[in-house]
Design a protein around this motif. Structure first.
Motif, PDB file in Angstrom:
ATOM      1  N   ARG A  38       7.683  10.264   9.648  1.00  0.00           N
ATOM      2  CA  ARG A  38       7.280  10.480   8.260  1.00  0.00           C
ATOM      3  C   ARG A  38       8.307  11.382   7.609  1.00  0.00           C
ATOM      4  NH1 ARG A  38       1.091  11.966   9.317  1.00  0.00           N
ATOM      5  NH2 ARG A  38       2.065  14.009   9.276  1.00  0.00           N
ATOM      6  N   THR A  39       8.629  11.098   6.356  1.00  0.00           N
ATOM      7  CA  THR A  39       9.730  11.853   5.747  1.00  0.00           C
ATOM      8  C   THR A  39       9.324  13.294   5.458  1.00  0.00           C
ATOM      9  OG1 THR A  39       9.072  11.042   3.598  1.00  0.00           O
ATOM     10  CG2 THR A  39      10.796   9.831   4.719  1.00  0.00           C
ATOM     11  N   ASP A  40       8.143  13.467   4.963  1.00  0.00           N
ATOM     12  CA  ASP A  40       7.715  14.820   4.623  1.00  0.00           C
ATOM     13  C   ASP A  40       6.328  14.999   5.199  1.00  0.00           C
ATOM     14  OD1 ASP A  40       6.564  16.994   3.479  1.00  0.00           O
ATOM     15  OD2 ASP A  40       7.530  16.729   1.525  1.00  0.00           O
ATOM     16  N   GLY A  92       2.645   2.731  10.008  1.00  0.00           N
ATOM     17  CA  GLY A  92       2.602   1.534   9.163  1.00  0.00           C
ATOM     18  C   GLY A  92       3.901   0.746   9.207  1.00  0.00           C
ATOM     19  N   LEU A  93       5.041   1.435   9.001  1.00  0.00           N
ATOM     20  CA  LEU A  93       6.319   0.716   8.938  1.00  0.00           C
ATOM     21  C   LEU A  93       6.782   0.247  10.317  1.00  0.00           C
ATOM     22  CD1 LEU A  93       8.435   2.583   6.245  1.00  0.00           C
ATOM     23  CD2 LEU A  93       7.216   0.423   6.065  1.00  0.00           C
ATOM     24  N   ALA A  94       6.406   1.000  11.360  1.00  0.00           N
ATOM     25  CA  ALA A  94       6.752   0.558  12.723  1.00  0.00           C
ATOM     26  C   ALA A  94       6.068  -0.778  12.997  1.00  0.00           C
ATOM     27  CB  ALA A  94       6.314   1.596  13.741  1.00  0.00           C
ATOM     28  N   GLY A 102      -1.011   9.340   5.483  1.00  0.00           N
ATOM     29  CA  GLY A 102      -0.189   8.486   6.352  1.00  0.00           C
ATOM     30  C   GLY A 102      -0.065   9.072   7.743  1.00  0.00           C
ATOM     31  N   SER A 103       0.194   8.185   8.701  1.00  0.00           N
ATOM     32  CA  SER A 103       0.380   8.685  10.065  1.00  0.00           C
ATOM     33  C   SER A 103       1.726   8.238  10.629  1.00  0.00           C
ATOM     34  CB  SER A 103      -0.742   8.181  10.951  1.00  0.00           C
ATOM     35  OG  SER A 103      -0.772   6.784  10.876  1.00  0.00           O
ATOM     36  N   GLY A 104       2.489   7.483   9.836  1.00  0.00           N
ATOM     37  CA  GLY A 104       3.821   7.103  10.292  1.00  0.00           C
ATOM     38  C   GLY A 104       3.860   5.940  11.260  1.00  0.00           C
ATOM     39  N   LYS A 134       9.380  -3.424  -4.847  1.00  0.00           N
ATOM     40  CA  LYS A 134      10.149  -2.338  -5.478  1.00  0.00           C
ATOM     41  C   LYS A 134       9.179  -1.399  -6.187  1.00  0.00           C
ATOM     42  CE  LYS A 134      14.324  -2.210  -8.390  1.00  0.00           C
ATOM     43  NZ  LYS A 134      14.198  -0.943  -8.951  1.00  0.00           N
ATOM     44  N   ASP A 135       9.369  -0.104  -5.976  1.00  0.00           N
ATOM     45  CA  ASP A 135       8.499   0.828  -6.696  1.00  0.00           C
ATOM     46  C   ASP A 135       9.332   1.887  -7.400  1.00  0.00           C
ATOM     47  OD1 ASP A 135       8.935   3.192  -4.998  1.00  0.00           O
ATOM     48  OD2 ASP A 135       7.882   2.045  -3.444  1.00  0.00           O
ATOM     49  N   THR A 136       8.703   2.584  -8.324  1.00  0.00           N
ATOM     50  CA  THR A 136       9.400   3.674  -9.033  1.00  0.00           C
ATOM     51  C   THR A 136       8.854   5.003  -8.505  1.00  0.00           C
ATOM     52  OG1 THR A 136       7.722   3.583 -10.758  1.00  0.00           O
ATOM     53  CG2 THR A 136       9.737   2.330 -11.139  1.00  0.00           C
ATOM     54  N   HIS A 155       0.832  -1.206   0.000  1.00  0.00           N
ATOM     55  CA  HIS A 155       0.000   0.000   0.000  1.00  0.00           C
ATOM     56  C   HIS A 155       0.868   1.259   0.000  1.00  0.00           C
ATOM     57  CE1 HIS A 155      -3.082   2.891   1.611  1.00  0.00           C
ATOM     58  NE2 HIS A 155      -3.785   2.265   0.688  1.00  0.00           N
ATOM     59  N   ASN A 156       2.008   1.210   0.745  1.00  0.00           N
ATOM     60  CA  ASN A 156       2.960   2.333   0.714  1.00  0.00           C
ATOM     61  C   ASN A 156       3.506   2.523  -0.696  1.00  0.00           C
ATOM     62  OD1 ASN A 156       2.802   3.162   3.316  1.00  0.00           O
ATOM     63  ND2 ASN A 156       4.753   2.289   3.993  1.00  0.00           N
ATOM     64  N   ALA A 157       3.873   1.401  -1.339  1.00  0.00           N
ATOM     65  CA  ALA A 157       4.412   1.477  -2.707  1.00  0.00           C
ATOM     66  C   ALA A 157       3.381   2.164  -3.607  1.00  0.00           C
ATOM     67  CB  ALA A 157       4.727   0.078  -3.216  1.00  0.00           C
ATOM     68  N   LYS A 209       0.965   4.223  -2.514  1.00  0.00           N
ATOM     69  CA  LYS A 209       0.757   5.598  -2.045  1.00  0.00           C
ATOM     70  C   LYS A 209       1.839   6.545  -2.543  1.00  0.00           C
ATOM     71  CE  LYS A 209       0.474   5.472   2.462  1.00  0.00           C
ATOM     72  NZ  LYS A 209       0.199   5.605   3.891  1.00  0.00           N
ATOM     73  N   TYR A 210       3.105   6.046  -2.500  1.00  0.00           N
ATOM     74  CA  TYR A 210       4.211   6.949  -2.790  1.00  0.00           C
ATOM     75  C   TYR A 210       4.721   6.832  -4.229  1.00  0.00           C
ATOM     76  CZ  TYR A 210       3.906   7.562   2.210  1.00  0.00           C
ATOM     77  OH  TYR A 210       3.427   7.844   3.465  1.00  0.00           O
ATOM     78  N   THR A 211       3.924   6.238  -5.098  1.00  0.00           N
ATOM     79  CA  THR A 211       4.319   6.155  -6.505  1.00  0.00           C
ATOM     80  C   THR A 211       3.337   7.012  -7.318  1.00  0.00           C
ATOM     81  OG1 THR A 211       5.171   3.950  -6.136  1.00  0.00           O
ATOM     82  CG2 THR A 211       4.769   4.566  -8.424  1.00  0.00           C
TER      83      THR A 211
END
Ligand code: ADP
Length: 457
Positions: A404-406, A419-421, A415-417, A384-386, A356-358, A360-362
């Motif tokens: 979150r990066t940005d 998911g990856l945790a 996002g709430s930061g 892997k995403d582009t 889902h992140n891939a 979201k951020y593609t």
């Protein structure tokens, strides 16, 4: 601790001192007794010529002159002088013998000689043997002579004096040492107390490279992490308030519009409300899972899972989203079935979050490639995403909760930061590993490795 350290060093010093005083005193007494024994033997060996000189003076036994010899004899030496027929001419001994014996008895001491030595020396006259001296003396001489005793006592006193001096220096040194060792621990305790009361800027100076220095370093690193966590927690409270207020405000505006008759409660409008509610529910369940995983309450109920079909199902569930963004999605796997043991719900969440992140951020029209590889003992899943990629400075932190990066952009993407945790916690629960490589503007690659179920040969 300081008192303990001081008392321990002190007792070690005391023990060593007493041991060395006793052993030095013992060795000294033995050596001194040997020395006296040797000089006694010299005196004894000179006796025959002295006795013979007394005889030769008058050509007969001069009892008075012989008696004078008594005073020159060492203590504890007994001589019986006999003529050639075996008749006793005289018994010779130091007059102190009787006195010492009496004194020892009075003091109740068994200070008697244990081993005796005897010797028979001929007394030679002008040209022939005139008598025999039977001599009995201790194998090891006793230290009875007042001067010898004084000397031995002086040595003992100097030993005691040196011991007391060493003890005092030792006490001072152990006091100083215990203070020096304990001081950094005290400042650590104080700093820990201050951190405990919320002063996260507290640090301790690192003055050495030894264990204490390493402890101070570890303590400072821990304080850094606590401060960072505290920052993330505060930031998260702000974010979560925002995350909840945005959908709630939107829902309220819809309901007000329905009430005022501005908007009809049409299926489309209701679907928007529904999706806002789903977002909040998703957020709440992510949070709950993460918390229970972090405090170790999630018990995975391991069951046999075909990881290839599990990842396939996740991809299918997101199919509509991929199409909306016109993403090209490849799912590559050489085999259809790779068995692992794990929790189906958690593993689905793990891959859902990553894929889902891939998505979201593609950007629209991008590509996502998901590969499952069967390694020897593990299964490797690469996503892997582009997409937009992750700045290098953020890579180390993205698995931390609420990171979150940005911020502004992440908010746009909803996002709430966490998911990856959560992903990281699930991987850890399954004894696996996760890593990430990324280039800003080019894309990201997340690699998960999970242990395979051991197949019986
Ligand atoms: P969020 O709910 O904000 O996506 P995550 O914990 O899933 O939280 O991700 C943390 C941050 O990592 C995200 O805010 C995003 O900045 C970055 N990130 C995660 N996955 C990707 C990806 N595939 N591409 C680019 N950035 C990503």
């Amino acid at each position: 601790m300081r008192k303990k350290l001081f008392l321990t060093t002190l007792s070690i010093i005391l023990f060593t001192l007493i041991l060395s005083i006793v052993s030095v005193n013992f060795v000294f007494k033995q050596q001194f007794a040997n020395y006296i024994t040797q000089s006694n033997e010299t005196i004894i060996n000179q006796l025959p010529s002295r006795i013979s000189a007394i005889y030769l003076r008058n050509d007969s036994w001069d009892i008075v002159a012989l008696e004078q010899l008594n005073n020159d004899l060492p203590v504890d030496v007994y001589i019986t002088l006999t003529d050639l027929q075996g008749n006793v001419i005289m018994n010779l001994e130091n007059p102190m013998n009787a006195m010492h014996g009496g004194m020892m008895n009075m003091m109740g001491l068994d200070y008697s000689v244990k081993e005796w030595k005897t010797k028979e020396l001929p007394i030679v006259g002008a040209d022939q043997t005139i008598a025999t001296a039977q001599i009995r003396y201790p194998e090891v001489a006793r230290i009875l002579n007042p001067q010898d005793e004084k000397f031995s006592a002086a040595i003992f006193h100097s030993l005691i004096f040196a011991g007391v001096l060493a003890l005092m220096i030792g006490m001072l040194m152990s006091y100083w040492m215990s203070r020096r060792l304990v001081a950094p621990l005290q400042s650590l305790t104080e700093a820990a107390n201050r951190i405990g009361s919320g002063q996260f800027d507290e640090r301790v100076p690192v003055n050495s490279k030894d264990e204490i220095g390493r402890l101070a370093n570890a303590f400072n690193a821990m304080a850094d992490r606590l401060k960072h966590q505290e920052y993330l927690r505060k930031q998260f409270s702000i974010d979560i308030a925002h995350e909840l207020r945005t959908p709630l405000t939107s829902i309220r505006s819809f309901i007000e519009a329905f009430e005022d008759g501005v908007l009809p409660p049409s299926p489309d409008n209701l679907a928007i409300i529904n999706s806002e509610i789903s977002r909040m529910v998703g957020l709440a369940s992510d949070l709950k899972d993460l918390n229970t995983a972090e405090i170790g309450e999630i018990r995975i109920s391991p069951q046999p899972i075909n990881i290839v079909s599990l990842v396939g199902n996740v991809i299918r569930s997101l199919y509509a989203l991929f199409q909306d963004k016109d993403l090209k999605v490849d799912f590559i796997h050489k085999v259809q079935d790779i068995a692992i043991s794990g929790d189906e719900r958690l593993l689905t969440r793990l891959f859902y979050n990553l894929i889902h992140n891939a998505y979201k951020y593609t950007e629209t029209g991008g590509e996502i490639r998901i590969e499952v590889d069967d390694l020897l003992d593990e299964v490797q899943i690469r996503i892997k995403d582009t997409g937009i990629g992750i700045p290098e400075s953020d890579l180390a932190n993205i698995f931390e909760r609420f990171y979150r990066t940005d911020r502004s952009r992440a908010r746009e993407t909803g996002g709430s930061g966490i998911g990856l945790a959560l992903v990281k916690q699930i991987v850890l629960l399954h004894h696996g590993t996760i890593s990430v490589e990324s280039t800003v503007g080019k894309g990201s690659l997340f690699t998960v490795r999970l242990p395979k179920t051991k197949t019986k040969d």
